[in-house]
Design a protein around this motif. Structure first.
Motif, short mmCIF file in Angstrom:
data_model
loop_
_atom_site.label_atom_id
_atom_site.label_comp_id
_atom_site.label_asym_id
_atom_site.label_seq_id
_atom_site.Cartn_x
_atom_site.Cartn_y
_atom_site.Cartn_z
N THR A 1 -1.41 -6.07 8.60
CA THR A 1 -1.07 -4.76 8.11
C THR A 1 0.12 -4.78 8.85
N GLU B 1 0.80 -1.04 0.24
CA GLU B 1 -0.11 0.02 -0.15
C GLU B 1 0.67 1.09 -0.19
N THR C 1 3.71 -2.89 8.70
CA THR C 1 4.68 -1.44 8.62
C THR C 1 6.06 -1.57 9.02
N ILE D 1 -0.24 -4.82 3.14
CA ILE D 1 -1.47 -5.33 3.80
C ILE D 1 -1.63 -6.89 3.17
#
Length: 209
Positions: free
Chosen positions: A92, A65, A94, A77
């Protein structure tokens, strides 16, 4: 549940950034995972998880994303569903990269939701498993980054119809073995208690029949 992991790799941050986006190169380092296709943004594949004698396969996609090269920050994601069951997994992820002592420190935050058999272990066990799997990935990645390569630019993205061929058969993530003997012992105790409770209920039903 939220999980946080950190690891370091012995290369400059720009090199580490390019390597982490080179899915074909790092695919063999991802425990239990098989990458089928990658078009530069979306990864299609599967992950195998072994829970005792049962192997569960999640099939799905992972989409980048965000890929902020200047900040060295990426957001992935991922979602998947059991191929033979109703269980699901969604995460998700990061990742942020920063320089550290001539190498690169990688920080990974994961917001994970799991249903089905693996969910029975709870956050504590999954966190322990996550720590060890990230450690395995980091060690494998470090070895690959130290290997000589002729690439000076990131690999060209694969076309959607072009598969990524695994180097060797992918072994499932063994939750009990990965978590270690203490966790396996706790799971065994819970299972034994459940069996005894079931036997007790059946005996009571038989006596009242």
């Amino acid at each position: 549940m939220e999980l946080h992991h950190e690891f370091t790799v012995p290369v400059p941050v720009d090199d580490a950034w390019r390597a982490l986006l080179d899915v074909e190169r790092i695919a063999p380092c991802m425990p239990g995972a098989t990458v089928d296709e990658y078009d530069g943004k979306t990864v299609t594949g599967s992950v195998k998880v072994k829970v005792g004698p049962i192997t569960v396969t999640y099939r799905g996609t992972a989409v980048f994303e965000e890929q902020d090269e200047s900040a060295h920050r990426m957001v992935l994601i991922a979602s998947g569903k059991e191929t033979r069951g109703q269980g699901t997994a969604r995460a998700t992820v990061t990742g942020t990269l920063g320089e550290r002592d001539g190498g690169t420190a990688v920080s990974v935050r994961t917001d994970l939701t799991v249903t089905g058999r693996p969910a029975q272990f709870g956050r504590g066990v999954l966190a322990e498993v996550g720590d060890k799997l990230v450690g395995q990935f980091a060690e494998c990645l470090a070895r690959r980054l130290e290997e000589p390569t002729d690439r000076t630019e990131p690999a060209e993205p694969l076309q959607p119809a072009q598969p990524v061929q695994p180097v060797q058969p992918v072994q499932p993530i063994d939750l009990l073995r990965t978590a270690g003997p203490p966790v396996a012992k706790r799971v065994a105790i819970v299972a034994a208690t459940a069996v005894l409770a079931l036997v007790f209920v059946r005996i009571r039903r038989h006596r009242h029949a």
